[in-house]
Design a protein around this motif. Sequence first.
Motif, mmCIF file in Angstrom:
data_model
loop_
_atom_site.group_PDB
_atom_site.id
_atom_site.type_symbol
_atom_site.label_atom_id
_atom_site.label_comp_id
_atom_site.label_asym_id
_atom_site.label_seq_id
_atom_site.Cartn_x
_atom_site.Cartn_y
_atom_site.Cartn_z
ATOM 1 N N GLY A 1 0.824 -1.210 0.000
ATOM 2 C CA GLY A 1 0.000 0.000 0.000
ATOM 3 C C GLY A 1 0.856 1.257 0.000
ATOM 4 N N SER A 2 0.214 2.383 0.233
ATOM 5 C CA SER A 2 0.900 3.671 0.079
ATOM 6 C C SER A 2 2.035 3.846 1.086
ATOM 7 N N ALA A 3 1.928 3.196 2.260
ATOM 8 C CA ALA A 3 2.996 3.319 3.263
ATOM 9 C C ALA A 3 4.303 2.731 2.740
ATOM 10 N N HIS B 1 -2.680 7.452 8.868
ATOM 11 C CA HIS B 1 -1.786 6.404 9.333
ATOM 12 C C HIS B 1 -2.351 5.019 9.125
ATOM 13 N N ASP B 2 -2.393 4.540 7.855
ATOM 14 C CA ASP B 2 -2.720 3.124 7.792
ATOM 15 C C ASP B 2 -1.561 2.294 7.262
ATOM 16 N N LEU B 3 -1.381 1.172 7.922
ATOM 17 C CA LEU B 3 -0.318 0.242 7.539
ATOM 18 C C LEU B 3 -0.981 -1.043 7.059
ATOM 19 N N ASP B 4 -0.699 -1.394 5.811
ATOM 20 C CA ASP B 4 -1.207 -2.661 5.290
ATOM 21 C C ASP B 4 -0.045 -3.651 5.292
ATOM 22 N N ILE B 5 -0.138 -4.631 6.186
ATOM 23 C CA ILE B 5 0.937 -5.624 6.245
ATOM 24 C C ILE B 5 0.385 -6.970 5.793
HETATM 25 MG MG LIG Z 1 -3.276 2.298 2.517
#
Ligand SMILES: [Mg+2]
Length: 446
Positions: free
Chosen positions: A51-53, A63-67
Amino acid sequence: MEDIKNRILDKIKPSDEERVHLAKVADELMYKIDCMSFKVGLTGVKTQLVGSAARGTWISGTHDLDIFIMFPDTTSREDLESYGLSIGRQIAKEAQEWDEHYAEHPYVKMKYGGFDVDLVPCYSVSSASCILSAVDRTPFHNEFIKAHLHGREDDVLLLKQFMKGTGVYGSELKTEGFSGYLTELLVINYGSFEKVLEAASDWRPGLLLDLMEHGCLKFEDPLVVIDPTDPRRNVAAALSLDKFCTFIDVSRSFLDTPDESMFFPSAKPPISDDELLDRMNRRGTSLVAIVFKTPDVVDDIFYPQFAKMEHSIVPLLEKNEFTVLKAGKWSGEDSIVFLELLSRTLPDVKMHRGPPVWVRAHAEAFRAKYVDNPDAYSLTIKDGFYVAEIPRKYTDAVELLKSEVAGCSLGKHISKSVKEGFTVLEGDQILKLKNEGLRSFINSWF
Ligand SMILES: [Mg+2]
Ligand SMILES: Nc1ccn([C@@H]2O[C@H](COP(=O)(O)OP(=O)(O)OP(=O)(O)O)[C@@H](O)[C@H]2O)c(=O)n1
């Protein structure tokens, strides 16, 4: 233009400090996941920030973290789901809050270290064209964007913020707009933020962008952007015609008169009682509101049902000869469908067309039914057809809605809520609705 862009970037570009913090939290989480999978004896499981992170294209403060927890493609679906969930639940023990969601697979969403973290299990496959589940493409998106963006992260940030400000960003069913990945592909395809806007100013529905020249399947959507990592998928599939056209419109406006406030528009203030009454009087139409309790389901379930509701109610009114000028929807604790009608009431006479006079058997039966009917006004002939002038079933749109809305096709959860109770308000009764968010919606919609 350069000044505007720089001022916007000052607000939306993550600082070095923010980048370091994000990387630290992401690394910490991925390390924990690795330890966890080692502990339960899993081999070949990898973790990846996507994702964007991962691409340096997130807007500061979001602040979203896609792991992604990537399992070997030989893993059974049951194992992937159960191990994926159990790893998620273990990590969630240290989270501020968490819950489980269901997309292609169940996954855990949590607040961790100030971030909204999604821990999504997926299959690690050799190419995006042999994915086993929809989320398996995402790591390939990462690779593609990293390989092709070439330092144009700022252009993506500007485009995302411009789309947010103009209400077209987000591919969820609530918005039906542009996804983050789509903004990145547009920048890669056209070259820069301004070039995307210049191109969009001349867009027409049916546009095809095929970055990797895959050649493609036929799609019917207004914009077709073939996924460079998977030719079977249109990245813009969620984009509605109206959001596509809104983007054309705002692109032209901005290039014509660059205006910083388009990136951060201020919400319209709540409309006051006096202003609303004044607007109703000046427009001279009838405003009707159908109000019901918002069912407790996620947005992606609710919004398609809400759209379905509108698409059932407008034809119901039209079938009964009420003219709907426009319809609008708002949702908070209550959900409301607004209808602006040419008129709330219709005269008692309704022209009911029968068969052509020369179709003898039908024509005679129709004539017999209406000719001496004390309820009918009269029977005439128009353009070769019998027309009976009869009293109409509903002369008042509010009565029609009160009687018939619950019977419309509304979608499961809305239908249940409406059956439990709803109200129909008209004209100055709408002043009873005081919610400020709703009042500012009315101010911009009406
Ligand atoms: Mg995202
Ligand atoms: N409809 C969607 C949603 C997401 N993704 C993939 O999942 C990633 C993460 O999704 P999301 O957080 O929604 O988008 P971001 O690109 O991270 O954008 P944002 O800055 O808005 O978070 C995307 O980059 C994309 O690769 C996708 O393919 N299709």
